[in-house]
Motif scaffolding. Structure first.
Motif: not given
Length: 281
Positions: A205-223
């Motif tokens: 759930p913490v990751v879900q919120g963090w990846l709402k930021d487009k910059a974070n979603a572009k650079a990081f991924d849930v493996a």
């Protein structure tokens, strides 16, 4: 330092008045004081307040937003405070105290709410409410690392991070990692962002919120999503059955009248019945 961190968040959240009245005031020879007995015979550490220990920040469960501590846990505990006819007061404390129940035992807090997983070891020191959330872990990676699984992370010998004193850290160690420990979930994610580590194990759930930021979603991924069978619960001092029962009653009512679903959608995202409806333990 983490061990010296203890901050009272004044005015963090306000419970709705008028549902149930706090027990009447009692007079004393030294000028009088309000009764610490709330509705339902629940004894509180401070008159008119339901004092909650938490550890900040931990979005979306609790974090400071616009000068107030808000989040899913905060909103659920507000329902308990409403039921007791009092207001919630929040105290920011070190996370390791949640495992020992230190601030509950010392009478500084009535309950603890910190997205805390129910475990047999922790049950030795505190009493848990019914579970209110099914939690999974996530392996979050820097896209440039080429890591697609925990096995990849181990094979590539990447630095892996986790929050100290959490089940995520315990899981990483069980899988043979020597994780870099960070004080908070924010620190874990910042460690990934700044390259201190290339992957982290952290609550999904913490990751879900963090990846709402487009910059974070572009650079990081849930493996990988990791189902560790974890459930969150609120804690009270061992033997505090009256408050535990009040918490369980408020949670059950929130589920039955739709309040839980509304709060879930507000703080976490699209309603996930599997995550939101754990069976009572």
């Amino acid at each position: 330092m983490l061990h010296g961190r203890r901050t009272r968040i004044l005015g963090a959240t306000t419970a709705t008045a008028g549902l149930l009245l706090v027990a009447a005031c009692t007079s004393t020879d030294d000028g009088g004081s309000a009764s610490r007995t709330a509705a339902g015979g629940v004894e509180l550490v401070k008159a008119g307040k339901l004092t909650t220990c938490t550890h900040l920040p931990y979005p979306p469960f609790q974090s400071e937003i616009d000068g107030k501590v808000q989040g899913f846990d905060v909103s659920l505990v507000d329902l308990v405070a409403d039921q007791l006819g009092v207001k919630q007061d929040i105290l920011d404390t070190p996370f390791e105290n949640f495992k020992t129940g230190a601030f509950l035992n010392s009478g500084e807090c009535d309950l603890a709410a910190a997205g805390m997983t129910i475990t047999a070891e922790r049950k030795k020191n505190v009493d848990f409410s019914d579970p209110y959330f099914n939690a999974t872990q996530a392996l979050l990676v820097d896209r440039k690392s080429g890591v697609g699984s925990l096995a990849d992370a181990k094979a590539k010998k990447v630095k892996l991070g986790a929050q100290a004193q959490t089940t995520g850290e315990d899981y990483a160690k069980e899988q043979g990692f020597d994780p870099v420990s960070f004080e908070s979930s924010d620190a874990v994610l910042n460690g990934l962002r700044t390259g201190q580590v290339q992957a982290v194990v952290i609550d999904y759930p913490v990751v879900q919120g963090w990846l709402k930021d487009k910059a974070n979603a572009k650079a990081f991924d849930v493996a990988a999503n990791i189902d560790t069978g974890e459930q969150y619960g609120f804690t009270v001092k061992k033997g505090n059955k009256a408050l535990r029962d009040a918490i369980d009653k408020a949670l059950a009512k929130a589920r039955s009248d739709g309040t839980y679903k509304k709060l879930y959608e507000r703080w976490i995202g699209p309603y996930d019945a599997a995550a939101a409806s754990p069976a009572a333990s």
